[in-house]
Write an enzyme that holds these catalytic residues in place. Structure first.
Site, PDB file in Angstrom:
ATOM      1  N   HIS A  84      26.176  40.134  35.287  1.00  0.00           N
ATOM      2  CA  HIS A  84      26.690  39.061  34.432  1.00  0.00           C
ATOM      3  C   HIS A  84      25.751  38.778  33.268  1.00  0.00           C
ATOM      4  O   HIS A  84      26.197  38.515  32.142  1.00  0.00           O
ATOM      5  CB  HIS A  84      26.939  37.791  35.240  1.00  0.00           C
ATOM      6  CG  HIS A  84      27.877  37.981  36.387  1.00  0.00           C
ATOM      7  ND1 HIS A  84      27.986  37.088  37.426  1.00  0.00           N
ATOM      8  CD2 HIS A  84      28.754  38.982  36.667  1.00  0.00           C
ATOM      9  CE1 HIS A  84      28.887  37.524  38.288  1.00  0.00           C
ATOM     10  NE2 HIS A  84      29.359  38.672  37.849  1.00  0.00           N
ATOM     11  N   HIS A 241      37.442  38.988  35.087  1.00  0.00           N
ATOM     12  CA  HIS A 241      36.079  39.079  35.608  1.00  0.00           C
ATOM     13  C   HIS A 241      35.695  40.529  35.878  1.00  0.00           C
ATOM     14  O   HIS A 241      34.553  40.931  35.637  1.00  0.00           O
ATOM     15  CB  HIS A 241      35.898  38.249  36.878  1.00  0.00           C
ATOM     16  CG  HIS A 241      34.489  38.302  37.362  1.00  0.00           C
ATOM     17  ND1 HIS A 241      33.477  37.561  36.787  1.00  0.00           N
ATOM     18  CD2 HIS A 241      33.889  39.093  38.300  1.00  0.00           C
ATOM     19  CE1 HIS A 241      32.331  37.869  37.367  1.00  0.00           C
ATOM     20  NE2 HIS A 241      32.549  38.798  38.285  1.00  0.00           N
ATOM     21  N   HIS A 268      31.887  47.952  40.930  1.00  0.00           N
ATOM     22  CA  HIS A 268      30.549  48.305  40.452  1.00  0.00           C
ATOM     23  C   HIS A 268      30.193  49.759  40.750  1.00  0.00           C
ATOM     24  O   HIS A 268      29.579  50.431  39.927  1.00  0.00           O
ATOM     25  CB  HIS A 268      29.506  47.387  41.104  1.00  0.00           C
ATOM     26  CG  HIS A 268      29.679  45.943  40.780  1.00  0.00           C
ATOM     27  ND1 HIS A 268      29.566  45.437  39.503  1.00  0.00           N
ATOM     28  CD2 HIS A 268      29.979  44.888  41.573  1.00  0.00           C
ATOM     29  CE1 HIS A 268      29.765  44.136  39.518  1.00  0.00           C
ATOM     30  NE2 HIS A 268      30.025  43.771  40.772  1.00  0.00           N
TER      31      HIS A 268
END
Length: 298
Positions: A84, A241, A268
């Site tokens: 982030h 997101h 990821h």
């Protein structure tokens, strides 16, 4: 300040913040400091004194991708949940900085990148007299794992498309497709929070994850319901997101990308697999300056 696409940038001055780690639950204090041109982004574990505590961000430094991106150096000093903050650094064109932290994990803040954008706004940005180089995608790069896929293809700007599908009616199938620059990141992605399922929390905590997770820093889903009293920030906050994560995960390659990334049911792990495939296929991309007339293959 206006950001020049031709030059590298660092933060104008140091900025300090603190918070808890999503997975460790540890309280961590962080300082983001200016760094020299061409030095990249380097995390420094100030709580580690018996070995090399500097962890430079590189695609091959990623050692774990379960519910977050973890990087490590040769001495196995690790920094967790960097994605982030990395997304905010990418979107705000911060090429070089030192991120000092006195614990193992970047604070989760509210589960999005917006607090990091605000922190970097407080620090300001300084143009550096060094050319900014981009990774221009020349031919398709693709990684596939079952029904999951991540691809990089040529494009004139940085584009991110993402698609997810969950059985929960709270999510369902969602897709987003954006040209990513600072303005679009701030408006379309930065405040979209991470999410998780209530049924998984106990199992995650048993393996040392999600110990700092709460409805203060994540969207929590139980069956077909969103449990957060305030609800969602956007109807498709979940896929946005995931796109935010991809922006941060791709920036570990060490330079901004001129190309289109598309993730289908990815996360990821597949994002980093795409980065590693990029590094392993040097003929599929080239370094170039921002201006087309300055394009330079090396």
């Amino acid at each position: 300040m206006s950001v020049s696409p031709y030059h590298q940038h660092t933060v104008a001055g140091p900025v300090i913040f603190a918070g808890i780690g999503l997975h460790t639950g540890a309280h961590v204090r962080v300082a983001v400091r200016p760094a020299a041109p061409d030095s990249g982004i380097v995390f420094v574990r100030t709580d580690v004194h018996d070995r090399d505590n500097r962890v430079p961000v590189r695609g091959d430094a990623v050692v774990q991708t379960q519910l977050g991106t973890v990087i490590a150096n040769a001495a196995d000093v690790r920094v967790s949940t960097i994605e982030h903050l990395m997304a905010a650094l990418a979107a705000l064109s911060v090429d070089n900085c030192v991120v000092e932290l006195d614990g193992p994990e970047v604070p989760i803040m509210d589960g999005s990148s917006e607090p990091f954008v605000q922190i970097l706004d407080r620090a300001g940005r300084r143009r550096q007299e060094a050319a900014r180089r981009y990774i221009e995608i020349l031919s398709p790069i693709e990684v596939i794992e079952g029904d999951k896929r991540a691809t990089l293809t040529p494009a004139e700007s940085f584009e991110v498309a993402f698609e997810i599908a969950f059985a929960s009616k709270a999510i369902g199938r969602q897709r987003v497709d954006l040209v990513i620059d600072e303005a679009s990141f701030r408006k379309e992605l930065s405040n979209c929070r991470t999410f998780g399922f209530l049924r998984e929390v106990e199992a995650l905590r048993d393996i040392g994850l999600a110990r700092g997770g709460s409805m203060e820093n994540a969207v929590v889903i139980d069956g077909d319901r969103v449990l957060n009293p305030e609800g969602l920030r956007r109807s498709d906050e979940f896929v946005r997101h995931k796109a935010l994560d991809a922006v941060g995960d791709l920036y570990v390659v060490g330079a901004p990308i001129l190309g289109r990334f598309e993730g289908i049911l990815a996360g990821h792990g597949l994002n980093n697999a795409a980065v590693r495939a990029l590094m392993e296929q040097p003929r599929a991309w080239r370094w170039r300056a921002y201006a087309p007339e300055l394009a330079e293959a090396v």
